[in-house]
Motif scaffolding. Sequence first.
Motif, PDB file in Angstrom:
ATOM      1  N   PHE A 196     -82.909  36.614  20.833  1.00  0.00           N
ATOM      2  CA  PHE A 196     -84.089  37.459  20.651  1.00  0.00           C
ATOM      3  C   PHE A 196     -84.519  38.127  21.945  1.00  0.00           C
ATOM      4  O   PHE A 196     -84.759  39.343  21.985  1.00  0.00           O
ATOM      5  CB  PHE A 196     -85.247  36.628  20.086  1.00  0.00           C
ATOM      6  CG  PHE A 196     -86.516  37.411  19.913  1.00  0.00           C
ATOM      7  CD1 PHE A 196     -86.738  38.146  18.758  1.00  0.00           C
ATOM      8  CD2 PHE A 196     -87.491  37.429  20.906  1.00  0.00           C
ATOM      9  CE1 PHE A 196     -87.900  38.889  18.591  1.00  0.00           C
ATOM     10  CE2 PHE A 196     -88.654  38.162  20.754  1.00  0.00           C
ATOM     11  CZ  PHE A 196     -88.864  38.894  19.592  1.00  0.00           C
TER      12      PHE A 196
ATOM     13  N   TYR B 279     -82.645  40.408  14.184  1.00  0.00           N
ATOM     14  CA  TYR B 279     -84.012  40.065  14.561  1.00  0.00           C
ATOM     15  C   TYR B 279     -84.914  41.287  14.365  1.00  0.00           C
ATOM     16  O   TYR B 279     -84.505  42.422  14.605  1.00  0.00           O
ATOM     17  CB  TYR B 279     -84.085  39.638  16.021  1.00  0.00           C
ATOM     18  CG  TYR B 279     -83.721  38.201  16.277  1.00  0.00           C
ATOM     19  CD1 TYR B 279     -84.354  37.163  15.599  1.00  0.00           C
ATOM     20  CD2 TYR B 279     -82.751  37.872  17.228  1.00  0.00           C
ATOM     21  CE1 TYR B 279     -84.024  35.838  15.849  1.00  0.00           C
ATOM     22  CE2 TYR B 279     -82.415  36.550  17.488  1.00  0.00           C
ATOM     23  CZ  TYR B 279     -83.057  35.535  16.792  1.00  0.00           C
ATOM     24  OH  TYR B 279     -82.731  34.232  17.036  1.00  0.00           O
TER      25      TYR B 279
ATOM     26  N   LYS C 122     -93.164  38.185  15.686  1.00  0.00           N
ATOM     27  CA  LYS C 122     -93.148  36.785  16.119  1.00  0.00           C
ATOM     28  C   LYS C 122     -94.401  36.066  15.625  1.00  0.00           C
ATOM     29  O   LYS C 122     -95.422  36.694  15.346  1.00  0.00           O
ATOM     30  CB  LYS C 122     -93.074  36.682  17.651  1.00  0.00           C
ATOM     31  CG  LYS C 122     -91.730  37.051  18.245  1.00  0.00           C
ATOM     32  CD  LYS C 122     -91.620  36.597  19.696  1.00  0.00           C
ATOM     33  CE  LYS C 122     -91.469  35.083  19.803  1.00  0.00           C
ATOM     34  NZ  LYS C 122     -91.252  34.635  21.195  1.00  0.00           N
TER      35      LYS C 122
ATOM     36  N   ILE D 225     -94.673  42.125  17.789  1.00  0.00           N
ATOM     37  CA  ILE D 225     -94.504  41.489  19.092  1.00  0.00           C
ATOM     38  C   ILE D 225     -95.558  41.910  20.106  1.00  0.00           C
ATOM     39  O   ILE D 225     -95.762  41.215  21.100  1.00  0.00           O
ATOM     40  CB  ILE D 225     -93.093  41.771  19.667  1.00  0.00           C
ATOM     41  CG1 ILE D 225     -92.773  43.265  19.606  1.00  0.00           C
ATOM     42  CG2 ILE D 225     -92.053  40.961  18.944  1.00  0.00           C
ATOM     43  CD1 ILE D 225     -91.412  43.615  20.175  1.00  0.00           C
TER      44      ILE D 225
ATOM     45  N   CYS E 183     -89.462  33.319  15.425  1.00  0.00           N
ATOM     46  CA  CYS E 183     -88.926  34.678  15.298  1.00  0.00           C
ATOM     47  C   CYS E 183     -88.645  34.994  13.836  1.00  0.00           C
ATOM     48  O   CYS E 183     -88.726  34.124  12.975  1.00  0.00           O
ATOM     49  CB  CYS E 183     -87.649  34.825  16.132  1.00  0.00           C
ATOM     50  SG  CYS E 183     -87.968  34.874  17.923  1.00  0.00           S
TER      51      CYS E 183
ATOM     52  N   ASP F  59     -88.247  33.388   8.677  1.00  0.00           N
ATOM     53  CA  ASP F  59     -88.577  32.943  10.031  1.00  0.00           C
ATOM     54  C   ASP F  59     -87.414  32.110  10.558  1.00  0.00           C
ATOM     55  O   ASP F  59     -86.782  31.345   9.829  1.00  0.00           O
ATOM     56  CB  ASP F  59     -89.893  32.166  10.067  1.00  0.00           C
ATOM     57  CG  ASP F  59     -89.947  31.009   9.088  1.00  0.00           C
ATOM     58  OD1 ASP F  59     -89.159  31.008   8.119  1.00  0.00           O
ATOM     59  OD2 ASP F  59     -90.781  30.098   9.268  1.00  0.00           O
TER      60      ASP F  59
ATOM     61  N   CYS G  52     -85.581  31.400  17.806  1.00  0.00           N
ATOM     62  CA  CYS G  52     -85.370  32.604  18.622  1.00  0.00           C
ATOM     63  C   CYS G  52     -84.096  32.549  19.465  1.00  0.00           C
ATOM     64  O   CYS G  52     -83.777  33.519  20.161  1.00  0.00           O
ATOM     65  CB  CYS G  52     -86.576  32.828  19.534  1.00  0.00           C
ATOM     66  SG  CYS G  52     -88.134  33.092  18.643  1.00  0.00           S
TER      67      CYS G  52
END
Length: 229
Positions: free
Chosen positions: A129, A167, A171, A182, A205, A216, A219
Amino acid sequence: MLSYSSYMLTAVAALLVTCDAQHKGPGIPGLPRKHGLKGQTYLPSSQNMHQLERKLCIPFPGDPMRPGTLMGPPRRGNRPWAQALPELYNALAILKHRLSQLEGVLALNGKIREAGEKIIASNGKVVGFTSALESCEKAGGTLARPTNKEENEAILSFVQQYNKYAYLGIKEHENSGQFRHIYGTPLNYTNWHRNEPNGKGTEQCVEMYSDGSWNDKNCNQHRLIICEF
């Protein structure tokens, strides 16, 4: 004036292609800059303009030794900016045409998608990530953050093209436990997979599945880089 998409396309090119790959051998060092008169703007020398040309991959006007380049008015040392407008307009026209060509090539090769005012792009690489976010920001964008169905489908097209999960720029907020963009803004659109998110703080993430739904995830997994501009 250049369109918003044209400006964004310049950033996309930084992620996907490099101009220097088109040239063989080292460049010619530029001449040292001279100080212009106080209150005036100093225009680059012909040598430095040609160095800038190599960076932008466009021919600048005013070079009689290079057929096909547009000619501006003759140079007379340091001139007021208004006298340079014809050359600047010529350079902008060339740049706009170059960007239009680049946009067509990238679209033809499946490197970019347009979704509203956004350009979505991927270089096909898979990383963690943090590295994915850094790659996008270095190119002048950020990780793709779908805010509607159209943008979600544009991102999904890359997931399906490369057959790899990706991704998203979303977050879990450490304090509230809620998922946000983010940069902290609330989500106004979601497409969670059934019974997701369910990590409860252990999966901060968000990844996109091959059906466009979200999950979810830790990361530290390697996922496809998809940026937005």
